[in-house]
Structures are given as C-alpha cells and as structure tokens.
Write an enzyme that holds these catalytic residues in place. Structure first.
Site, PDB file in Angstrom:
ATOM      1  N   SER A  76     -61.368  27.581 -37.954  1.00  0.00           N
ATOM      2  CA  SER A  76     -62.415  28.505 -38.393  1.00  0.00           C
ATOM      3  C   SER A  76     -62.230  28.816 -39.874  1.00  0.00           C
ATOM      4  O   SER A  76     -61.197  28.509 -40.460  1.00  0.00           O
ATOM      5  CB  SER A  76     -62.334  29.803 -37.591  1.00  0.00           C
ATOM      6  OG  SER A  76     -61.201  30.539 -37.996  1.00  0.00           O
ATOM      7  N   LYS A  77     -63.252  29.442 -40.435  1.00  0.00           N
ATOM      8  CA  LYS A  77     -63.173  29.815 -41.825  1.00  0.00           C
ATOM      9  C   LYS A  77     -62.021  30.788 -42.046  1.00  0.00           C
ATOM     10  O   LYS A  77     -61.370  30.776 -43.087  1.00  0.00           O
ATOM     11  CB  LYS A  77     -64.501  30.440 -42.259  1.00  0.00           C
ATOM     12  CG  LYS A  77     -64.448  30.944 -43.673  1.00  0.00           C
ATOM     13  CD  LYS A  77     -65.785  31.149 -44.289  1.00  0.00           C
ATOM     14  CE  LYS A  77     -65.762  32.282 -45.293  1.00  0.00           C
ATOM     15  NZ  LYS A  77     -64.502  32.560 -45.940  1.00  0.00           N
TER      16      LYS A  77
END
Ligand code: GLU
Length: 508
Positions: free
Chosen positions: A262-263
């Site tokens: 994920s970011k």
C-alpha cells in the site's frame, strides 16, 4: 480460439495517481503485445463519476511515457475504435443494455438505497439474486404497466443482469489455470444507471473489450472475482467465440509482513509507490514519484518486470527490448511478489554504472555556476571526478556530494577524523610529503605517484597509515572519497600541494 492478432488493453480508471502495481500491469500488457506482434491500447474507464479525479488521466499518460510504455491506439493516440474514453461512449453502451433487456437477460430495478439497506438489515448475507429478486422492486416482480408508468414518470432506475443460478462458470486463466465457480454465488450486478445514463465498470469493460477486439485481458489479481460475471456477460451477448483469454497477475506484497503493498508502506519505509510526483488536490499532500526520486526509467522497468515474472535463468539485467523478447505469461507466477524496494535501488545503482560520464554530468551542471564549465579542462575534470566516484552512487543526485570536494577545496576538517588521524608529528610529515610531490614532474600517473610516495614512506620510516590518513583528510576534508592517488591525479600537482599546505597550517 481463433487465430487473431493479439490485442491487449491497459484500462485504468482515472481515480488518482497510477499505483506502481498498475504500472506493472501496463508493462506486462506491453511486453506481451510487443513480443507477439500485437497492439496495445489505452482505454480510460471513467464511468464512475463519483471517483473521477481531475488530472489523473494526464498523469497516467505522462507516467507511461516516461517509462517508455507506448500505445498503438487509445486516448491521446487515436485509432480505429475511437473514442477510447468510456464517458464518450454512452450511446454505444445504451444499445447493448437494451439488447440484454429485450432478451430478458437483464431487468429494470427501482429499489432506492433505503430499500436496499433495509433488505440488507432484514436478510442475513443479503444478495440481489434469484433467491431474493422477486421480493424487490423490479421489472421481474412488478406488473408490466407499473414498470412502464414508473419509467415514464422519470423514476430513477438501474438495469441489473439476471444471473441464472446453478450454472457452471469456468474462467480459463493463463496464469492460474481453470477457475470454476457456480453462478449461484454471483449477484445481479448493476450494469447501467438511468441517473447519469452511464454503464458500470462491468458492462462497459465487456462491451469495449469485444468491440475493440481485445484478445487477452491481462490485469491485476483483484479483478479475478469479477471474471465469472464477465464470462457470463460474454455468454449473454453471444460473444463466447471471441472472448479474450484472461491472465490475472499476482499481487504485489508488502516488503515486510503480510498483505498487499500500500501507499502507507511506502511512506513508512521510505520509497515511492507512484511513478511521478503526485499532489492530492483534496489534502494537498505530495507523494514522491520514482522519476523525481532519481530513478532511471529503465531501472524501474527492469525491477517491475521481475516482480511476478521470472525468465527461468540467472539473468537479472534486461533492457526493454530483451524483456519483449523474453517475457511470457507462462512464466508469471500465481503467488504474490514481495515488493523488495532495496532491489529496486540495486537496479538503479546498476543502471547508473552503465551511464556514460557525459550523461551523468548533465545531472550535475545545475549545481555549478553558469558558464563554470566553459573552460574545457574543468569539464574534463568533472568527467574524471564522476568516473572516480560513480561506483558509490545509486542516484544521480548523490553524485554532486561525492564530487564536490574536487571543485571546492575543504576549508574545515572533520573533528573526529582529526582526533583520530592527526598526531603530533603529522604537520612535519605533511610538509615532507608536499616537498616530495613538488619534485615529481606530474601526478598524472597514479601508479608512479603511489610508488614514489610509498618509497618515501619506507625511506623515512613512516607507516603508511601515518601518511595516507592525514593526506586524505587535507585533500577531502574527511576520511571519504576514492583511491587517494586517483584524487591527486584529478586534482593535479599544484592543487594537491596547495591543499596539503592549507591543511597543515590550519589543523591544530
Ligand atoms: N478499470 C479497471 C481498473 O481500474 C480495469 C480492470 C480491467 O483491466 O479489466 O483497473
């Protein structure tokens, strides 16, 4: 399957910055298309107006251009199947929705959000399907004239697919093999909404893949659950003969621990997850891109190519052309690929080594005053300096720090290095060294300089450490840098002696 020219599409929704996983999907599509003499199409799937983000489409185009992923057809390129932006294809979808309605494979549904919510509350695991649809407000349950009246009154409705229960649906996936499910687990998904006259992702995606003659759908694993519905739609439309082959790519996994990349992993561990810088217009938050962080596009491509595919050999460095020749869907893995960002840096380091000094010099010019390199011997010195330090650099921006001392003589010296390396007799030794260098014709031959200095040390009874360490300190300012006689070669005799004298007079 018929023998058709391979045609693939990258079909992002412009809902924000393109994630690095999306870049990999685009890359694998591109490698597959180019390796098989096929076409690559860019289609923008922008039918979800609520999630539309201004600037996202341009960002996707710019990112892929930076990376060298090119399209044969699509948004910004054009082609025989234009328009390639789904929001501009409303009329086309309308026609196909009507076809399904006429054939009884889809129906009108009037349920309001509140009604749907109450069904969800009343029935455990509620799903809109064969077991529940007759108790809902739709054209299957309501009398015909009532349906007509509601539509004429302008009441909002959606069109849902009518899934026939208890049918086997088989998705033949080129990576995963046969995926078989029973249609009873599917729900009657919304295909079209009267509110905006737009189709949902599922309908638009299938209609366009068909019309654009797509032969292979290569996309992320997160779309695998949609594939049975897609197969069902191909059946309902009677397009099974030209149904594309599917290939669902493995997930990109967190560098550490479990789950999907994920970011937040990028923010937490300090690596970009977007190709270019991205500013979130709502929060104003800026996210770094691989480009601005100093990655070479070839390195990013090489790194991503190996996250989910392996060539079956030990080879790690691949140019785009080599990837096109070598890539195959058969060698893509089913299991998730750990996002090893240190490996990404390793690739960048490798690609930096393969760049010419001239090319790397371009990154350094902005650090120097205008016209500084008008003198050609200075430019030659810059090239030599780069050559001597580039082994230590992973990113071009690190190069300036590494070469700076060649151009700016140190005026201060690292305290802890002084403490460790500068002894009582050091000033005298340095004076002797300066005198030795003065009598040498030049310092151009590294090997010869080294021999002279070592011979002198031996004759004087100095240990090498007692000479070389303070020598480095006065030349560089600290105990860093390339081989010492490489430094003296690049600085030249006069500058080297000047630095020795400055150091021995300054360091106490
Ligand atoms: N619009 C979908 C996406 O954003 C496309 C999925 C597919 O390739 O079918 O990824």
């Amino acid at each position: 399957m018929m023998n058709r020219k391979p045609r693939v599409r990258f079909a992002p929704s412009p809902t924000g910055a393109l994630h690095i996983g999306g870049v990999r999907t685009a890359l694998y599509n591109y490698l597959f298309a180019k390796g098989n003499g096929g076409d690559m199409i860019l289609r923008i799937e922008d039918t979800d107006t609520n999630r539309y983000v201004e600037g996202a489409e341009q960002y996707i185009i710019d990112s892929l251009e930076w990376l060298g992923i090119k399209f044969d057809e699509g948004v910004a390129v054009g082609g025989a199947h234009a328009p390639y932006r789904q929001s501009e294809r409303k009329d086309i979808y309308k026609k196909y929705v009507e076809q399904l309605l006429v054939q009884g494979k889809a129906y009108y549904a009037f349920d309001t959000p509140e009604e749907l919510e109450s069904s969800r509350n009343q029935i455990q695991n509620f799903q809109y399907d064969a077991s529940t649809r007759m108790s809902m407000s739709n054209s299957l349950a309501l009398p015909e004239d009532e349906v007509k009246k509601r539509i004429e009154r302008g009441e909002k409705y959606v069109v849902r697919i009518k899934i026939e229960p208890n049918e086997d649906i088989v998705v033949n996936d080129l990576i995963r093999g046969e995926v078989k499910i029973n249609s009873s687990i599917l729900d009657d998904k919304v295909l079209w909404k009267s509110a905006d006259g737009l189709p949902t992702y599922h309908l638009a995606n299938i209609v366009d893949d068909h019309l654009m003659e797509i032969t292979h759908v290569i996309r992320g694993e997160e779309w695998l659950p949609s594939a049975p519905l897609h197969v069902m739609l191909y059946r309902y439309f009677g397009w099974t003969d030209t149904m594309p082959e599917f290939a669902h790519l493995p997930l990109l996994l967190k560098p550490d621990g479990k789950g999907k990349l994920s970011k937040r992993d990028g923010d937490r561990l300090g690596f970009p997850v977007f190709p270019l810088d991205w500013i979130d217009k709502d929060t104003g938050e800026k996210s770094d891109g691989y480009c601005q962080a100093g990655y070479f596009p070839e390195a990013v491509i090489n790194f991503l190519a190996l996250l989910g595919w392996n060539p079956g050999t030990e080879q790690e460095i691949f140019s785009m052309d080599e990837l096109i020749k070598t890539f195959s869907l058969e060698r893509c893995s089913k299991s998730g690929a750990r996002f090893d960002y240190e490996k990404g840096k390793w690739f960048n380091h490798k690609y930096l080594q393969s760049k010419s000094n001239e090319e790397l010099a371009q990154y350094l010019l902005p650090f120097f005053p205008d016209g500084f390199f008008a003198q050609s011997d200075r430019y030659r010195k810059l090239l030599s300096a780069i050559e001597s330090v580039k082994e230590r650099a992973t990113f071009p921006k690190e190069l300036y720090e590494l070469v700076e001392f060649f151009f700016v003589a140190p005026t201060t010296f690292d305290d802890s290095d002084i403490k460790k390396r500068w002894k009582e007799d050091t000033a005298a030794i340095m004076e002797g060294l300066a005198e030795l260098l003065e009598v040498l014709p030049s310092l151009d031959d590294e090997y010869a300089t080294e021999e002279s200095v070592k011979g002198w040390c031996e004759a004087m009874g100095y240990s090498l450490g007692a000479v070389m360490n303070p020598f480095r300190l006065v030349l560089v300012g600290r105990m860093k840098g390339p081989h010492i006689f490489t430094i003296t070669r690049i600085l030249g005799k006069d500058e080297s002696i000047k630095r020795i004298r400055y150091g021995l007079n300054t360091i106490k």
